[in-house]
Design an enzyme around this catalytic site. Structure first.
Site, short mmCIF file in Angstrom:
data_model
loop_
_atom_site.label_atom_id
_atom_site.label_comp_id
_atom_site.label_asym_id
_atom_site.label_seq_id
_atom_site.Cartn_x
_atom_site.Cartn_y
_atom_site.Cartn_z
N SER A 35 -5.85 -8.38 0.93
CA SER A 35 -5.54 -7.19 0.12
C SER A 35 -6.57 -6.08 0.29
O SER A 35 -6.24 -4.91 0.11
CB SER A 35 -5.44 -7.57 -1.35
OG SER A 35 -4.29 -8.34 -1.57
N ASP A 73 1.79 -11.73 -5.39
CA ASP A 73 0.91 -12.44 -4.45
C ASP A 73 0.50 -13.80 -5.00
O ASP A 73 0.46 -14.79 -4.26
CB ASP A 73 -0.33 -11.57 -4.22
CG ASP A 73 -1.40 -12.24 -3.37
OD1 ASP A 73 -1.10 -12.56 -2.20
OD2 ASP A 73 -2.52 -12.44 -3.88
N HIS A 97 0.88 -17.53 -3.40
CA HIS A 97 -0.22 -18.49 -3.17
C HIS A 97 0.10 -19.82 -3.85
O HIS A 97 -0.27 -20.88 -3.35
CB HIS A 97 -1.53 -17.94 -3.74
CG HIS A 97 -2.17 -16.90 -2.87
ND1 HIS A 97 -2.71 -17.20 -1.64
CD2 HIS A 97 -2.37 -15.57 -3.06
CE1 HIS A 97 -3.22 -16.08 -1.10
NE2 HIS A 97 -3.01 -15.09 -1.94
N HIS A 138 0.74 -6.85 2.22
CA HIS A 138 1.00 -7.96 3.14
C HIS A 138 2.02 -8.88 2.49
O HIS A 138 2.34 -8.70 1.32
CB HIS A 138 -0.29 -8.76 3.43
CG HIS A 138 -0.95 -9.25 2.19
ND1 HIS A 138 -0.46 -10.31 1.45
CD2 HIS A 138 -2.03 -8.80 1.51
CE1 HIS A 138 -1.22 -10.50 0.40
NE2 HIS A 138 -2.18 -9.58 0.39
ZN LIG Z 1 -3.35 -12.91 -1.74
#
Ligand SMILES: [Zn+2]
Length: 377
Positions: free
Chosen positions: A73, A252, A256, A295
Site C-alpha cells: 500500500s 484489504d 489477507h 493493489h
Molecule cells: Zn495489504
C-alpha cells in the site's frame, strides 16, 4: 475605476476562463485498498448492484512498484498520490529519499481544501502516502508529526495513539509530543459518531474513532458514507474547491484474512461512500470522482453462486498476501474520460495532479469588475 480598466479586468477574466482547460473544481479519489476485479465482482453479486455503476468511464490499472511486480500500500499509494513509482514500504519519496510532491500538497498550494477519510489509522500507509514523506511505512509517530504540521482541513479515521504523548494511556509515541493538542489548536476534534453528528460544519475537522485501527463495519463501525458526507460538507465551504481521498481500508484486511464475508461487507461500506461522492458530483457538475485500488489482495476468485439469491457459494484465494492482478478504475465527472483504458498507477497519479493543477479558481463577476481576479493559471 475607469471604464477602460473595468473592460480590461472583465476581458482578462474571460480570457483566463476560456483559455484554460475545463478542469474540475473538486477531485474526490476513492481507494479501495486491495480491491481487485474479484472483490468488485463479489460486491456486485452480493449486493445486487453497486453505486459505482453510476460511473461513466472504466479502466484497468497495473500496480507494480519500482522493485517488485507485487506492490504494497505504501508504494501503491505513492504512485496514485505522486505519479511516481517507488520501492515497497516507501511513503511519497523516491527509494533514495527524495520527497515527491503529492496531489494533496498540490491542492493545498492551489488554495484548495484537502481531506483524508479512512477506516484504518490516519497514519497508515495509504493516507500517509498523501500527507507525509518517510522511508518506511511503520514510521507512524513521524507520519503523525508531519500530518500535524500540515494544513489538512479534514482528517477522519483511527490512529489517535500516534498523536498523544507517551505518558498518556494507549500512546504509541516514544516522546512527550502532544500532537493532539496541536490539532486541537487549529481544528475541531471529535472522538465518536455522536459528536461527529453534532459538530455542525466547522472550518477544519479531525475525528479519531479508534486508538489505532478501527473495528470492522460488521462490528458496528461508523460508516464510511457518514464520514465522507461530513468531509464533503466541511470541504465544500472553500470556493476554490477541494481534494479529498477516501479509503475503504479494510477490503484489504478481508483479503489477507481470506474471508469473503469480510470483503463483501467492507466493499458494501466503501460503495455507499462512493455513492455519497457521486451524489455530490452529479449535483454540482464540477467534481471529478475517481475510484480505484492500490493493489489486489488475496488473488480472490468467484467460482460459483446465485445471481438471483445474491449468494457467493464458491470462492477461492490464491494467497493471503497481495497479488499483481490489475485493479479496476471507475470515473465520473469533468475529464473522467482521461482515466479510461488500460493505464499504469503512476499515470493515474500524474493525471490526478494535472487535474488539480489545471483547476481554475472561479471568478465572481463582482470580483472581475473590481479587478480582484483570483484565478490561478
Ligand atoms: Zn495489504
Amino acid at each position: 475605476m475607469r471604464v477602460q480598466s473595468i473592460f480590461r479586468a472583465v476581458f482578462s477574466a474571460f480570457l483566463l476562463v476560456s483559455l484554460c482547460p475545463a478542469a474540475p473544481k473538486n477531485v474526490i479519489l476513492f481507494i479501495g485498498d486491495g480491491m481487485g476485479i474479484g472483490q468488485l465482482t463479489a460486491a456486485k453479486y452480493a449486493n445486487g448492484g453497486l453505486e459505482m455503476e453510476r460511473c461513466t468511464v472504466g479502466g484497468l490499472v497495473t500496480t507494480h512498484c519500482s522493485n517488485d511486480m507485487v506492490t504494497d500500500s505504501a508504494a501503491g499509494g505513492t504512485a496514485l498520490s505522486t505519479g511516481h513509482k517507488t520501492s515497497k514500504g516507501t511513503i511519497a519519496q523516491t527509494p533514495d529519499g527524495t520527497p515527491l510532491e503529492t496531489v494533496l500538497e498540490v491542492a493545498e498550494d492551489k488554495g484548495k481544501s484537502t481531506g483524508l477519510v479512512v477506516t484504518c489509522g490516519i497514519t497508515h500507509a495509504t493516507p500517509a502516502s498523501f500527507s507525509a514523506h518517510v522511508a518506511k511505512r511503520n514510521m507512524e509517530p513521524q507520519i503523525a508529526e508531519q500530518i500535524a504540521a500540515k494544513d489538512i482541513e479534514v482528517l477522519l479515521g483511527g490512529g489517535r495513539a500516534f498523536f498523544i504523548p507517551r505518558s498518556e494511556k494507549g500512546s504509541k509515541r516514544k516522546d512527550d509530543k502532544d500532537l493532539l493538542a496541536v490539532l486541537k489548536g487549529k481544528m475541531t476534534v471529535v472522538t465518536n459518531e455522536t459528536e461527529l453528528m453534532k459538530v455542525g460544519t466547522p472550518q477544519r475537522l479531525a475525528g479519531f474513532f479508534a486508538e489505532v485501527a478501527m473495528p470492522k463495519v460488521s462490528e458496528g463501525r461508523i460508516s464510511l458514507a457518514t464520514m465522507t458526507s461530513k468531509a464533503i460538507e466541511v470541504l465544500a465551504q472553500n470556493k476554490a474547491g477541494f481534494f479529498l481521498m477516501v479509503e475503504g481500508s479494510q477490503i484489504d484486511w478481508g483479503g489477507h484474512a481470506n474471508d469473503a464475508g469480510y470483503i463483501v461487507s467492507e466493499m458494501a461500506d466503501f460503495d455507499k461512500a462512493v455513492g455519497v461522492g457521486l451524489d455530490f458530483a452529479q449535483k454540482g457538475g464540477d467534481t471529478l470522482v475517481v475510484v480505484t485500488a492500490d493493489h489486489e489482495t488475496g488473488g480472490f476468485s468467484i467460482l460459483g453462486g446465485s445471481v438471483d439469491a445474491r449468494t457467493l457459494d464458491q470462492t477461492a484465494f490464491a494467497t493471503n498476501h497481495h497479488s499483481a492482478a490489475m485493479v479496476p478504475l471507475l470515473a465520473f465527472g469533468p475529464d473522467a474520460e482521461i482515466f479510461g483504458g488500460l493505464i499504469d498507477n503512476a499515470e493515474v497519479g500524474k493525471r490526478l495532479i494535472e487535474q488539480v493543477q489545471a483547476s481554475v479558481r472561479m471568478v465572481a463577476p463582482s470580483d472581475a469588475m473590481t479587478g480582484k481576479i483570483q484565478s490561478v493559471p
